[in-house]
Scaffold this active site. Structure first.
Site, PDB file in Angstrom:
ATOM      1  N   LYS A  11      32.736 -36.227  -9.994  1.00 14.77           N
ATOM      2  CA  LYS A  11      33.969 -35.517 -10.648  1.00 14.77           C
ATOM      3  C   LYS A  11      33.762 -35.156 -12.142  1.00 14.77           C
ATOM      4  O   LYS A  11      32.993 -36.042 -12.797  1.00 14.77           O
ATOM      5  CB  LYS A  11      35.162 -36.221 -10.140  1.00 14.77           C
ATOM      6  CG  LYS A  11      35.348 -36.095  -8.578  1.00 14.77           C
ATOM      7  CD  LYS A  11      36.679 -36.925  -8.394  1.00 14.77           C
ATOM      8  CE  LYS A  11      36.783 -36.720  -6.811  1.00 14.77           C
ATOM      9  NZ  LYS A  11      37.974 -37.655  -6.193  1.00 14.77           N
ATOM     10  N   TYR A  51      39.700 -29.339  -0.658  1.00 12.05           N
ATOM     11  CA  TYR A  51      40.899 -30.074  -0.405  1.00 12.05           C
ATOM     12  C   TYR A  51      42.148 -29.535   0.514  1.00 12.05           C
ATOM     13  O   TYR A  51      43.187 -30.058   0.131  1.00 12.05           O
ATOM     14  CB  TYR A  51      41.508 -30.685  -1.827  1.00 12.05           C
ATOM     15  CG  TYR A  51      40.347 -31.417  -2.583  1.00 12.05           C
ATOM     16  CD1 TYR A  51      40.101 -32.909  -2.093  1.00 12.05           C
ATOM     17  CD2 TYR A  51      39.760 -31.169  -3.843  1.00 12.05           C
ATOM     18  CE1 TYR A  51      39.303 -33.675  -2.847  1.00 12.05           C
ATOM     19  CE2 TYR A  51      39.043 -31.768  -4.657  1.00 12.05           C
ATOM     20  CZ  TYR A  51      38.638 -33.225  -4.063  1.00 12.05           C
ATOM     21  OH  TYR A  51      37.610 -33.815  -4.699  1.00 12.05           O
ATOM     22  N   PHE A  59      50.292 -34.251  -5.194  1.00 16.66           N
ATOM     23  CA  PHE A  59      49.456 -34.310  -6.033  1.00 16.66           C
ATOM     24  C   PHE A  59      48.358 -33.441  -6.023  1.00 16.66           C
ATOM     25  O   PHE A  59      47.450 -33.220  -6.817  1.00 16.66           O
ATOM     26  CB  PHE A  59      48.788 -35.724  -6.143  1.00 16.66           C
ATOM     27  CG  PHE A  59      47.941 -36.239  -4.881  1.00 16.66           C
ATOM     28  CD1 PHE A  59      46.763 -35.715  -4.388  1.00 16.66           C
ATOM     29  CD2 PHE A  59      48.700 -36.796  -3.819  1.00 16.66           C
ATOM     30  CE1 PHE A  59      46.160 -35.895  -3.191  1.00 16.66           C
ATOM     31  CE2 PHE A  59      48.095 -37.102  -2.547  1.00 16.66           C
ATOM     32  CZ  PHE A  59      46.734 -36.845  -2.251  1.00 16.66           C
ATOM     33  N   ARG A  87      30.116 -43.863   1.702  1.00 15.41           N
ATOM     34  CA  ARG A  87      31.376 -44.349   1.252  1.00 15.41           C
ATOM     35  C   ARG A  87      31.614 -45.876   0.831  1.00 15.41           C
ATOM     36  O   ARG A  87      32.277 -45.913  -0.062  1.00 15.41           O
ATOM     37  CB  ARG A  87      32.125 -43.904   2.571  1.00 15.41           C
ATOM     38  CG  ARG A  87      32.425 -42.568   2.776  1.00 15.41           C
ATOM     39  CD  ARG A  87      33.417 -41.899   2.185  1.00 15.41           C
ATOM     40  NE  ARG A  87      34.707 -42.306   2.583  1.00 15.41           N
ATOM     41  CZ  ARG A  87      35.755 -41.953   2.146  1.00 15.41           C
ATOM     42  NH1 ARG A  87      35.600 -40.541   1.122  1.00 15.41           N
ATOM     43  NH2 ARG A  87      37.022 -42.117   1.996  1.00 15.41           N
ATOM     44  N   THR A  93      38.917 -45.310  -2.132  1.00 12.12           N
ATOM     45  CA  THR A  93      39.709 -44.059  -2.990  1.00 12.12           C
ATOM     46  C   THR A  93      40.342 -44.560  -4.312  1.00 12.12           C
ATOM     47  O   THR A  93      39.970 -44.313  -5.392  1.00 12.12           O
ATOM     48  CB  THR A  93      40.560 -43.329  -2.205  1.00 12.12           C
ATOM     49  OG1 THR A  93      39.370 -42.877  -1.084  1.00 12.12           O
ATOM     50  CG2 THR A  93      40.792 -42.070  -2.799  1.00 12.12           C
ATOM     51  N   ARG A 104      33.249 -47.041  -7.844  1.00 10.12           N
ATOM     52  CA  ARG A 104      34.577 -47.105  -8.388  1.00 10.12           C
ATOM     53  C   ARG A 104      35.053 -48.430  -8.793  1.00 10.12           C
ATOM     54  O   ARG A 104      35.535 -48.435  -9.728  1.00 10.12           O
ATOM     55  CB  ARG A 104      35.320 -46.373  -7.281  1.00 10.12           C
ATOM     56  CG  ARG A 104      35.253 -44.889  -6.778  1.00 10.12           C
ATOM     57  CD  ARG A 104      36.131 -44.570  -5.761  1.00 10.12           C
ATOM     58  NE  ARG A 104      35.830 -43.245  -5.586  1.00 10.12           N
ATOM     59  CZ  ARG A 104      36.025 -42.574  -4.138  1.00 10.12           C
ATOM     60  NH1 ARG A 104      36.159 -43.321  -3.143  1.00 10.12           N
ATOM     61  NH2 ARG A 104      35.853 -41.323  -4.136  1.00 10.12           N
ATOM     62  N   ASN A 114      38.710 -41.066 -10.230  1.00  6.85           N
ATOM     63  CA  ASN A 114      38.029 -41.914  -9.402  1.00  6.85           C
ATOM     64  C   ASN A 114      36.608 -41.605  -9.536  1.00  6.85           C
ATOM     65  O   ASN A 114      35.758 -42.241  -8.742  1.00  6.85           O
ATOM     66  CB  ASN A 114      38.640 -42.214  -8.108  1.00  6.85           C
ATOM     67  CG  ASN A 114      38.648 -41.245  -7.176  1.00  6.85           C
ATOM     68  OD1 ASN A 114      38.076 -40.036  -7.591  1.00  6.85           O
ATOM     69  ND2 ASN A 114      39.166 -41.503  -5.897  1.00  6.85           N
ATOM     70  N   HIS A 117      33.373 -37.987  -5.418  1.00  5.97           N
ATOM     71  CA  HIS A 117      33.939 -37.829  -3.789  1.00  5.97           C
ATOM     72  C   HIS A 117      33.023 -38.126  -3.012  1.00  5.97           C
ATOM     73  O   HIS A 117      31.385 -37.881  -3.412  1.00  5.97           O
ATOM     74  CB  HIS A 117      34.536 -36.464  -3.983  1.00  5.97           C
ATOM     75  CG  HIS A 117      34.559 -35.876  -2.457  1.00  5.97           C
ATOM     76  ND1 HIS A 117      35.625 -35.881  -1.745  1.00  5.97           N
ATOM     77  CD2 HIS A 117      33.581 -35.192  -1.561  1.00  5.97           C
ATOM     78  CE1 HIS A 117      35.498 -35.584  -0.375  1.00  5.97           C
ATOM     79  NE2 HIS A 117      34.438 -35.310  -0.425  1.00  5.97           N
ATOM     80  N   GLU A 128      31.484 -29.650   4.168  1.00  3.70           N
ATOM     81  CA  GLU A 128      31.531 -29.638   2.726  1.00  3.70           C
ATOM     82  C   GLU A 128      29.949 -29.276   2.198  1.00  3.70           C
ATOM     83  O   GLU A 128      30.112 -28.468   1.043  1.00  3.70           O
ATOM     84  CB  GLU A 128      31.679 -31.052   2.012  1.00  3.70           C
ATOM     85  CG  GLU A 128      33.247 -31.346   2.376  1.00  3.70           C
ATOM     86  CD  GLU A 128      33.476 -32.829   2.176  1.00  3.70           C
ATOM     87  OE1 GLU A 128      34.684 -33.187   2.085  1.00  3.70           O
ATOM     88  OE2 GLU A 128      32.598 -33.722   1.940  1.00  3.70           O
TER      89      GLU A 128
END
Length: 153
Positions: A11, A51, A59, A87, A93, A104, A114, A117, A128
């Site tokens: 990100k 998203y 949010f 993951r 998250t 993270r 964070n 993704h 995706e």
């Protein structure tokens, strides 16, 4: 165990903080293979589609705005159980719930910043990847380390 692909995005905060190299290293060191990567500034419509499952959350607008704030490093990684293991490499998250040693857990504090993704299922990974990459952008190749990472093909 299955050979699969997953979508991983660094990100804007991760890109700005110079974390592209360290994050790629985590996946390469684990034995996964990078099959696509690009630095992009996606349009708002693409982020809203990405998203879409969060569109009813309070949010959502802030998330899309944050994702528009700078470039994103979009990647496709391949390997056995790469969705689940990817993951795990990323961590929870919420970075405060992430174990030390995860991306993270090591590089983030706030859930809204964070760093990365990762696809949460094989099905979502396929969606995706199709949203972020054209089929011809995925490179099929055999890593010289393949036989040193996997016991059986």
């Amino acid at each position: 165990m299955s050979n699969e692909q997953t979508f991983i995005a660094i990100k804007p905060d991760g890109v700005q903080r110079g974390l592209i190299g360290p994050i790629i290293s985590r996946f390469e060191n684990r034995g996964f293979k990078l099959v696509a990567m690009k630095l992009v500034s996606p349009p708002q419509s693409q982020l809203e589609q990405h998203y879409a499952d969060l569109s009813d959350k309070p949010f959502f607008k802030g998330l899309v705005s944050y994702m528009l704030s700078g470039p994103i490093c979009a990647m496709v990684w391949e390997g056995r159980d790469v969705v689940k293991t990817g993951r795990t490499i990323l961590g929870a998250t919420n970075p405060l719930a992430s174990a030390p040693g995860t991306i993270r857990g090591d590089f983030a504090i706030d859930v809204g910043r964070n760093v990365c993704h990762g696809s949460d299922s094989v099905e979502n990974a396929k969606k995706e990847i199709a949203l972020w990459f054209k089929p011809e952008e995925l490179i099929s190749w055999k890593s010289a380390t393949f036989d040193w990472v996997y016991e059986k093909a």
